[in-house]
Design a protein around this motif. Structure first.
Motif, PDB file in Angstrom:
ATOM      1  N   HIS A  38     -22.311  42.288 -70.696  1.00  0.00           N
ATOM      2  CA  HIS A  38     -22.786  41.044 -70.075  1.00  0.00           C
ATOM      3  C   HIS A  38     -23.188  41.305 -68.633  1.00  0.00           C
ATOM      4  CE1 HIS A  38     -22.652  37.051 -68.214  1.00  0.00           C
ATOM      5  NE2 HIS A  38     -22.861  36.568 -69.422  1.00  0.00           N
ATOM      6  N   SER A  42     -26.958  40.978 -67.248  1.00  0.00           N
ATOM      7  CA  SER A  42     -27.170  39.861 -66.334  1.00  0.00           C
ATOM      8  C   SER A  42     -27.630  40.357 -64.970  1.00  0.00           C
ATOM      9  CB  SER A  42     -25.875  39.048 -66.197  1.00  0.00           C
ATOM     10  OG  SER A  42     -26.037  38.011 -65.266  1.00  0.00           O
ATOM     11  N   GLN A  46     -31.120  39.447 -62.591  1.00  0.00           N
ATOM     12  CA  GLN A  46     -31.050  38.947 -61.216  1.00  0.00           C
ATOM     13  C   GLN A  46     -31.841  39.854 -60.274  1.00  0.00           C
ATOM     14  OE1 GLN A  46     -26.601  38.664 -61.070  1.00  0.00           O
ATOM     15  NE2 GLN A  46     -27.009  36.630 -60.245  1.00  0.00           N
ATOM     16  N   ALA A 147     -26.371  36.911 -71.587  1.00  0.00           N
ATOM     17  CA  ALA A 147     -26.365  37.504 -70.254  1.00  0.00           C
ATOM     18  C   ALA A 147     -27.756  37.493 -69.638  1.00  0.00           C
ATOM     19  CB  ALA A 147     -25.828  38.930 -70.330  1.00  0.00           C
ATOM     20  N   SER A 150     -28.545  33.914 -68.495  1.00  0.00           N
ATOM     21  CA  SER A 150     -27.764  33.540 -67.319  1.00  0.00           C
ATOM     22  C   SER A 150     -28.228  34.286 -66.076  1.00  0.00           C
ATOM     23  CB  SER A 150     -26.280  33.813 -67.567  1.00  0.00           C
ATOM     24  OG  SER A 150     -26.040  35.203 -67.752  1.00  0.00           O
ATOM     25  N   GLY A 151     -28.622  35.544 -66.225  1.00  0.00           N
ATOM     26  CA  GLY A 151     -29.116  36.294 -65.070  1.00  0.00           C
ATOM     27  C   GLY A 151     -30.501  35.867 -64.645  1.00  0.00           C
ATOM     28  N   SER A 158     -23.533  34.424 -64.506  1.00  0.00           N
ATOM     29  CA  SER A 158     -24.188  35.596 -63.923  1.00  0.00           C
ATOM     30  C   SER A 158     -23.513  36.051 -62.644  1.00  0.00           C
ATOM     31  CB  SER A 158     -25.666  35.294 -63.656  1.00  0.00           C
ATOM     32  OG  SER A 158     -25.798  34.271 -62.685  1.00  0.00           O
TER      33      SER A 158
END
Length: 273
Positions: A38, A42, A46, A147, A150-151, A158
């Motif tokens: 994860h 993630s 980002q 993941a 969320s990232g 994240s």
């Protein structure tokens, strides 16, 4: 990863030594492995959001920009988890319940084979294990897809940073630094040489108490509801495929459903407390 990408954009060159062997520690349980994956999927999303303008404005060649954006970020960290999760875990099993629905062969065969070939190209020795690898990667696509989302959209999960518990040197039974253990060993040797008989008896009794300490016990398996839900969907779809005489789909759905079932019941690996 952030430092490596920014150094690459500023013209730094790296040398990869393929012949260097480094010992590593594996996660102590499947739960620890899920948290590690994860974080690993993630974080790059980002970083992709943050570094995309810098990559476009950088002075590196167009080939390096395309390789960085398409192959490194998009293919391995975004497209593969999204494709595996949506196609093999959702769309394909649902088509078994809709007789008129039919997926093109290039969608369910050619494109996955091509992407899998690109993914294992750096490690050709792993080719004999491609079938169990793909089945397990499809189950991990649930975690990786979550993941990735969320990232990419900077959701709450994240920002979680959980250090992966490893099996080996970092286990709870071996937390003391090596130098401290060495010093204690020397002190014990000195005690053996300079103590009286009664003190030696007490020391021996103390060692027996330490040896009689309770041994690590196996933790109870966790239940992963998402994986079990998909296992039920896939196994039901495999039965539906068998009844409709779609043999090729039946074998894939059956093996993939069994893989999801094993993961959902936490029967992957062995975890110890």
């Amino acid at each position: 990863m952030d430092i490596a990408v920014r150094a690459h954009l500023n013209g730094w060159k790296f040398i990869f030594l393929n012949d260097v062997k480094v010992l590593c520690e594996v996660p102590e349980s499947y739960e620890a492995y899920r948290k590690q994956q994860h974080r690993w999927h993630s974080g790059p999303m980002q970083l992709f959001r943050l570094c995309l303008p810098a990559i476009v404005r950088s002075k590196i060649s167009m080939w390096k920009k395309a390789n960085l954006i398409l192959l490194f970020f998009l293919l391995r960290k975004l497209i593969l988890p999204f494709y595996s999760f949506t196609l093999f875990c959702i769309i394909l099993p649902l088509t078994m319940f809709v007789p008129e629905a039919e997926l093109p062969l290039w969608v369910i065969c050619y494109v996955p084979v091509f992407m899998s070939f690109l993914n294992i190209l750096p490690a050709p020795k792993s080719f004999p294990f491609i079938v169990p690898y793909l089945l397990f990667e499809n189950t991990m696509s649930v975690t990786k897809f979550n993941a990735m989302v969320s990232g990419l959209f900077q959701l709450g999960s994240s920002y979680e940073w959980v250090v992966t518990k490893k099996a080996g040197r970092s286990s709870d039974s071996d937390l003391l630094p090596a130098e401290e253990r060495r010093v204690k060993s020397i002190e014990h040797q000195k005690i053996h040489k300079g103590t009286s008989e009664s003190e030696l008896v007490e020391l021996h009794h103390f060692k027996e108490q330490n040896e009689a300490a309770p041994k690590p016990i196996k933790k109870a398996n966790k239940i992963y509801k998402k994986e079990l839900t998909l296992a039920f969907l896939l196994l039901t779809a495999s039965v539906r495929s068998l009844l409709s005489a779609q043999g090729v789909h039946f074998y894939f759905l059956l093996f993939q459903g069994v893989t999801f079932l094993l993961v959902g019941l936490d029967l992957i690996g062995e975890q110890m407390s």
